[in-house]
Design a protein around this motif. Sequence first.
Motif, mmCIF file in Angstrom:
data_model
loop_
_atom_site.group_PDB
_atom_site.id
_atom_site.type_symbol
_atom_site.label_atom_id
_atom_site.label_comp_id
_atom_site.label_asym_id
_atom_site.label_seq_id
_atom_site.Cartn_x
_atom_site.Cartn_y
_atom_site.Cartn_z
ATOM 1 N N TRP A 74 8.237 51.433 22.492
ATOM 2 C CA TRP A 74 7.960 52.817 22.864
ATOM 3 C C TRP A 74 7.305 53.081 23.863
ATOM 4 O O TRP A 74 6.288 52.507 24.125
ATOM 5 C CB TRP A 74 7.397 53.510 21.410
ATOM 6 C CG TRP A 74 8.394 53.386 20.256
ATOM 7 C CD1 TRP A 74 8.376 52.482 19.326
ATOM 8 C CD2 TRP A 74 9.529 54.152 19.995
ATOM 9 N NE1 TRP A 74 9.396 52.732 18.463
ATOM 10 C CE2 TRP A 74 10.057 53.825 18.738
ATOM 11 C CE3 TRP A 74 9.913 55.293 20.588
ATOM 12 C CZ2 TRP A 74 11.113 54.421 18.324
ATOM 13 C CZ3 TRP A 74 10.974 55.859 20.303
ATOM 14 C CH2 TRP A 74 11.428 55.749 18.794
ATOM 15 N N THR A 108 5.998 56.664 26.761
ATOM 16 C CA THR A 108 6.196 58.084 26.768
ATOM 17 C C THR A 108 6.846 58.725 28.278
ATOM 18 O O THR A 108 6.622 57.987 29.271
ATOM 19 C CB THR A 108 4.754 58.831 26.808
ATOM 20 O OG1 THR A 108 4.165 58.593 25.373
ATOM 21 C CG2 THR A 108 4.809 60.297 26.898
ATOM 22 N N GLU A 146 8.274 60.813 23.223
ATOM 23 C CA GLU A 146 8.051 59.534 22.950
ATOM 24 C C GLU A 146 9.741 58.980 23.077
ATOM 25 O O GLU A 146 10.390 59.650 22.053
ATOM 26 C CB GLU A 146 7.501 59.337 21.759
ATOM 27 C CG GLU A 146 7.022 57.800 21.486
ATOM 28 C CD GLU A 146 6.280 57.531 20.147
ATOM 29 O OE1 GLU A 146 5.614 56.657 20.172
ATOM 30 O OE2 GLU A 146 6.175 58.414 19.533
#
Length: 253
Positions: A15, A17, A103
């Motif tokens: 993950w 951003t 995200e």
Amino acid sequence: MTATDAPLQQHRIEWQTGRVQAIVVETSRVKSIILQPANWSGHWPGQHVDIRLTADDGYQAERSYSIASPPEEQLLTLTVERVDDGEVSSYLLDELRVGDALEFRGPIGRHFIWSQTRGGPICLIAGGTGITPLMAMLRHRRRSRAHIPASLIYSARSLADIVYRDELDAMARGDPDLHLAYALTREHPGDWNGHRGRVNEALLAENSFTREQNPTFFVCGPTGFVESISSMLVRLGVYPLDIRTERFGPTGA
């Protein structure tokens, strides 16, 4: 180096951003979100990412969205259609603003991919926003200046529902190796000379390549659309392994 410059490898997907750089209105129900990833190693046309939203109380929701941008671009374009009562699409279309952080993780997917290094010809068949990963392929084909024969059959409710219509029309006008056919299923202009109704075997046969040309077919759209198109292609004599599919929405009965 982009993903299409190197052999296809499985990278660790984490993950990260991305910052929203722009939001483009495509149709009354569709917008494209342009992201600047914090860390991106490239992708193949046809891949997708997972988006994760986290509420103040910790509740999380995830959805997958295909990448519309070609690997030659540093920014990621995700095209999102409004889903009735959809918690993620509603936020992305109504609440998200330029400058916000989003995200996501990716790229994901290894089967439904194409690049100019793999050659052609290619026949792309889209239903609704199923055009999104196919658009990444067409944009990559244009950027790489590859004169690979390509055909796009695009089914939509009306002209107003065709995502990227201006760009697709411009592509077709300036490229003799690209053939474009729209199928309008509900509304037709009075002077419409194109296909009316759903994609059928006659339209597929007219806008595909011969078996001797050894084309690869990429079909993307709602589950029922993909299953119907795949069955018709097989009846037309297309070898099943030459048909690659990507679907979204609930499965058929």
